[in-house]
Write an enzyme that holds these catalytic residues in place. Structure first.
Site, PDB file in Angstrom:
ATOM      1  N   HIS A 101       0.964  -1.253  -0.016  1.00  0.00           N
ATOM      2  CA  HIS A 101       0.136  -0.133   0.270  1.00  0.00           C
ATOM      3  C   HIS A 101       0.937   1.271  -0.170  1.00  0.00           C
ATOM      4  O   HIS A 101       1.706   0.796   1.230  1.00  0.00           O
ATOM      5  CB  HIS A 101      -0.902   0.301   0.963  1.00  0.00           C
ATOM      6  CG  HIS A 101      -1.874   1.188   1.027  1.00  0.00           C
ATOM      7  ND1 HIS A 101      -2.151   1.332   2.902  1.00  0.00           N
ATOM      8  CD2 HIS A 101      -2.115   1.884   0.804  1.00  0.00           C
ATOM      9  CE1 HIS A 101      -2.941   2.861   2.845  1.00  0.00           C
ATOM     10  NE2 HIS A 101      -3.078   2.435   1.006  1.00  0.00           N
ATOM     11  N   GLU A 135       2.554  -0.067   3.273  1.00  0.00           N
ATOM     12  CA  GLU A 135       1.792  -0.518   4.265  1.00  0.00           C
ATOM     13  C   GLU A 135       2.392  -1.747   3.180  1.00  0.00           C
ATOM     14  O   GLU A 135       1.410  -1.873   2.807  1.00  0.00           O
ATOM     15  CB  GLU A 135       0.862   0.594   4.518  1.00  0.00           C
ATOM     16  CG  GLU A 135       0.094  -0.868   6.032  1.00  0.00           C
ATOM     17  CD  GLU A 135      -1.016   0.138   6.189  1.00  0.00           C
ATOM     18  OE1 GLU A 135      -1.641   0.115   5.406  1.00  0.00           O
ATOM     19  OE2 GLU A 135      -1.420   0.164   7.193  1.00  0.00           O
ATOM     20  N   ASN A 189      -5.161   3.242   6.773  1.00  0.00           N
ATOM     21  CA  ASN A 189      -6.304   3.956   6.958  1.00  0.00           C
ATOM     22  C   ASN A 189      -7.756   4.340   7.815  1.00  0.00           C
ATOM     23  O   ASN A 189      -9.057   4.160   8.196  1.00  0.00           O
ATOM     24  CB  ASN A 189      -7.359   3.185   5.591  1.00  0.00           C
ATOM     25  CG  ASN A 189      -6.976   4.601   3.895  1.00  0.00           C
ATOM     26  OD1 ASN A 189      -6.429   5.196   4.293  1.00  0.00           O
ATOM     27  ND2 ASN A 189      -6.228   3.474   2.651  1.00  0.00           N
TER      28      ASN A 189
HETATM   29  N1  3HC Z   1       5.675  13.628  -7.749  1.00  0.00           N
HETATM   30  C1  3HC Z   1       7.065  14.616  -7.323  1.00  0.00           C
HETATM   31  N2  3HC Z   1       7.044  15.067  -6.578  1.00  0.00           N
HETATM   32  C2  3HC Z   1       6.422  15.851  -6.078  1.00  0.00           C
HETATM   33  C3  3HC Z   1       5.295  15.160  -6.278  1.00  0.00           C
HETATM   34  C4  3HC Z   1       4.446  14.139  -7.599  1.00  0.00           C
HETATM   35  N3  3HC Z   1       3.579  14.378  -7.213  1.00  0.00           N
HETATM   36  N4  3HC Z   1       3.669  16.954  -5.605  1.00  0.00           N
HETATM   37  C5  3HC Z   1       4.632  17.170  -4.883  1.00  0.00           C
HETATM   38  N5  3HC Z   1       5.773  16.875  -5.207  1.00  0.00           N
HETATM   39  C6  3HC Z   1       7.049  17.161  -4.169  1.00  0.00           C
HETATM   40  C7  3HC Z   1       7.584  17.821  -4.475  1.00  0.00           C
HETATM   41  O1  3HC Z   1       8.159  18.648  -6.006  1.00  0.00           O
HETATM   42  C8  3HC Z   1       8.263  18.946  -3.959  1.00  0.00           C
HETATM   43  O2  3HC Z   1       9.486  19.061  -3.498  1.00  0.00           O
HETATM   44  P1  3HC Z   1      10.902  19.786  -2.669  1.00  0.00           P
HETATM   45  O3  3HC Z   1      10.215  18.953  -1.470  1.00  0.00           O
HETATM   46  O4  3HC Z   1      12.114  19.340  -2.400  1.00  0.00           O
HETATM   47  O5  3HC Z   1      10.829  20.785  -2.614  1.00  0.00           O
HETATM   48  C9  3HC Z   1       7.671  18.680  -2.739  1.00  0.00           C
HETATM   49  O6  3HC Z   1       7.128  17.385  -3.062  1.00  0.00           O
HETATM   50  C10 3HC Z   1       6.940  19.350  -1.422  1.00  0.00           C
HETATM   51  O7  3HC Z   1       5.402  19.823  -3.029  1.00  0.00           O
HETATM   52  P2  3HC Z   1       4.593  21.114  -3.286  1.00  0.00           P
HETATM   53  O8  3HC Z   1       5.899  21.924  -2.477  1.00  0.00           O
HETATM   54  O9  3HC Z   1       4.037  21.105  -4.175  1.00  0.00           O
HETATM   55  O10 3HC Z   1       3.751  21.388  -1.624  1.00  0.00           O
HETATM   56  P3  3HC Z   1       3.563  20.928  -0.052  1.00  0.00           P
HETATM   57  O11 3HC Z   1       4.570  21.461   0.753  1.00  0.00           O
HETATM   58  O12 3HC Z   1       2.227  21.936  -0.205  1.00  0.00           O
HETATM   59  O13 3HC Z   1       3.300  19.647  -0.450  1.00  0.00           O
HETATM   60  C11 3HC Z   1       2.813  17.095  -0.432  1.00  0.00           C
HETATM   61  C12 3HC Z   1       3.013  18.644  -1.344  1.00  0.00           C
HETATM   62  C13 3HC Z   1       3.351  16.273   0.144  1.00  0.00           C
HETATM   63  C14 3HC Z   1       1.156  16.363  -0.917  1.00  0.00           C
HETATM   64  C15 3HC Z   1       2.068  17.886   1.195  1.00  0.00           C
HETATM   65  O14 3HC Z   1       1.464  18.507   1.039  1.00  0.00           O
HETATM   66  C16 3HC Z   1       1.537  16.225   2.121  1.00  0.00           C
HETATM   67  O15 3HC Z   1       2.619  15.795   2.622  1.00  0.00           O
HETATM   68  N6  3HC Z   1       0.291  16.244   1.790  1.00  0.00           N
HETATM   69  C17 3HC Z   1       0.182  15.169   2.624  1.00  0.00           C
HETATM   70  C18 3HC Z   1      -0.133  13.543   1.689  1.00  0.00           C
HETATM   71  C19 3HC Z   1      -0.517  12.538   2.208  1.00  0.00           C
HETATM   72  O16 3HC Z   1      -2.045  12.638   4.272  1.00  0.00           O
HETATM   73  N7  3HC Z   1      -1.028  11.813   1.885  1.00  0.00           N
HETATM   74  C20 3HC Z   1      -1.501  10.035   2.040  1.00  0.00           C
HETATM   75  C21 3HC Z   1      -2.877   9.942   1.705  1.00  0.00           C
HETATM   76  S1  3HC Z   1      -3.112   9.181   2.013  1.00  0.00           S
HETATM   77  C22 3HC Z   1      -3.432   7.852   0.524  1.00  0.00           C
HETATM   78  O17 3HC Z   1      -2.762   7.781   0.279  1.00  0.00           O
HETATM   79  C23 3HC Z   1      -3.805   6.491   1.501  1.00  0.00           C
HETATM   80  C24 3HC Z   1      -4.895   5.787   0.496  1.00  0.00           C
HETATM   81  O18 3HC Z   1      -5.119   4.462   0.316  1.00  0.00           O
HETATM   82  C25 3HC Z   1      -5.871   6.786   0.509  1.00  0.00           C
END
Ligand code: 3HC
Length: 281
Positions: free
Chosen positions: A139, A151, A189
């Site tokens: 996961h 996970e 989750n």
């Molecule tokens: N691919 C590559 N790099 C990416 C990316 C992607 N799709 N999305 C973001 N990045 C990189 C950016 O380039 C940036 O790089 P840096 O640290 O070297 O500068 C870094 O990630 C941070 O991105 P941003 O500056 O654009 O924006 P934020 O600082 O707001 O971060 C985020 C964005 C990483 C999404 C952050 O908001 C975050 O961690 N959010 C929580 C995400 C989370 O909880 N995910 C789990 C969801 S639950 C899940 O997936 C399980 C499912 O079963 C539901």
């Protein structure tokens, strides 16, 4: 392991393909929809560009990573010569079972079958195959190239060899494996979704507005996104599906999706992907 296949080219599938290709694995990316494959390659291209712009990889690494990925519309051809298949299709147990049956009949006997399911029973998916000891949950978290956690879920029949192989592979990807047993929602989750659901209850009771609820959790709990913003990012339909699976699986009403979440899904307000959820995009 040298060659893997990913079935499903959506958000999670393209992220998984991206990470494996970047680490030098040959990747067969499979989706029955050719335009989804085209979109996935464009997304991977853009996400690799972010890494090039940040200087974490160079332009040559990007070209090499993209060359590692071959797209297929047929499961039969795409899984025939790989060591591991990761299924990342729609979060629906009947669809996943049907895909698992196909993968099982066309993959090499020694191939490990993993699923990126967020909450569906690994044991049930394994039961439709002739190799339950080689079926496991892997996961990944969204966005896959950024999030460190994988996970790892052992089904009832998953062998220790399979589990250890996948733990080692996860380390090779530069991610951190956390191994858990099979139960609805696993750990990630099971803990995340009740928090999101509770935030939706508080919002629907008018206790506070969406931005304030999110701000409280960002500033007070050091979460990178608040629960309502995260729900929009994950997809409200996905959140509802996972809560339904836990509600049915545990037969416990504490997991019942909030009526507002159900209404928003019915109205097609699914979050970022449809342009509106708790926020407008
Ligand atoms: N691919 C590559 N790099 C990416 C990316 C992607 N799709 N999305 C973001 N990045 C990189 C950016 O380039 C940036 O790089 P840096 O640290 O070297 O500068 C870094 O990630 C941070 O991105 P941003 O500056 O654009 O924006 P934020 O600082 O707001 O971060 C985020 C964005 C990483 C999404 C952050 O908001 C975050 O961690 N959010 C929580 C995400 C989370 O909880 N995910 C789990 C969801 S639950 C899940 O997936 C399980 C499912 O079963 C539901």
């Amino acid at each position: 392991m040298k060659k893997i296949a990913v079935v499903g080219a959506g958000t999670m599938g393209n992220g998984i393909a991206h990470v494996f290709a970047q680490k030098g694995f040959a990747v067969n990316l499979i989706d029955s929809n050719a335009s989804a494959l085209e979109k996935a390659i464009n997304t991977i291209d853009k996400n690799l560009d972010r890494q090039v712009n940040k200087g974490t990889i160079n332009a040559e690494d990007k070209v090499i990573a993209l060359q590692q990925i071959t797209t297929f519309t047929s499961i039969e051809i795409g899984v025939s010569d790989v060591d591991l298949v990761i299924e990342a299709a729609t979060e629906n147990s009947e669809i996943k079972k049907s895909i698992f049956k196909q993968i099982d009949s066309f993959a090499k006997p020694e191939c490990i079958l993993a699923t990126n399911t967020s909450s569906i029973s690994i044991t049930q998916l394994a039961a439709v195959t002739a190799r339950p000891s080689k079926v496991i949950g892997m996961h990944f978290m969204n966005p896959v190239p950024v999030m460190k956690l994988v996970e790892i879920i052992n089904g009832k029949e998953t062998s220790e060899t399979t589990s250890n192989t996948i733990v080692e592979l996860t380390n090779q990807l530069g991610k951190i494996p956390c191994v858990v047993q099979d139960a609805p929602g696993f750990i990630a989750n099971r803990i995340l979704m009740p928090m999101i659901n509770e935030a939706i209850h508080a919002f629907s009771e008018g206790i506070s507005d969406a931005a304030t609820i999110d701000q409280i959790m960002k500033l007070g709990m050091a979460h990178p996104m608040g629960p309502l913003q995260l729900a929009d990012y994950i997809g409200l339909d996905v959140c509802k599906n996972i809560l339904d699976i836990m509600h049915n699986g545990f037969k416990n009403d504490k997991y019942a999706p909030c009526p507002l979440l159900i209404k928003m899904v019915e109205a097609g307000k699914l979050g970022v992907k449809t342009g509106e959820g708790f926020y407008k995009y």
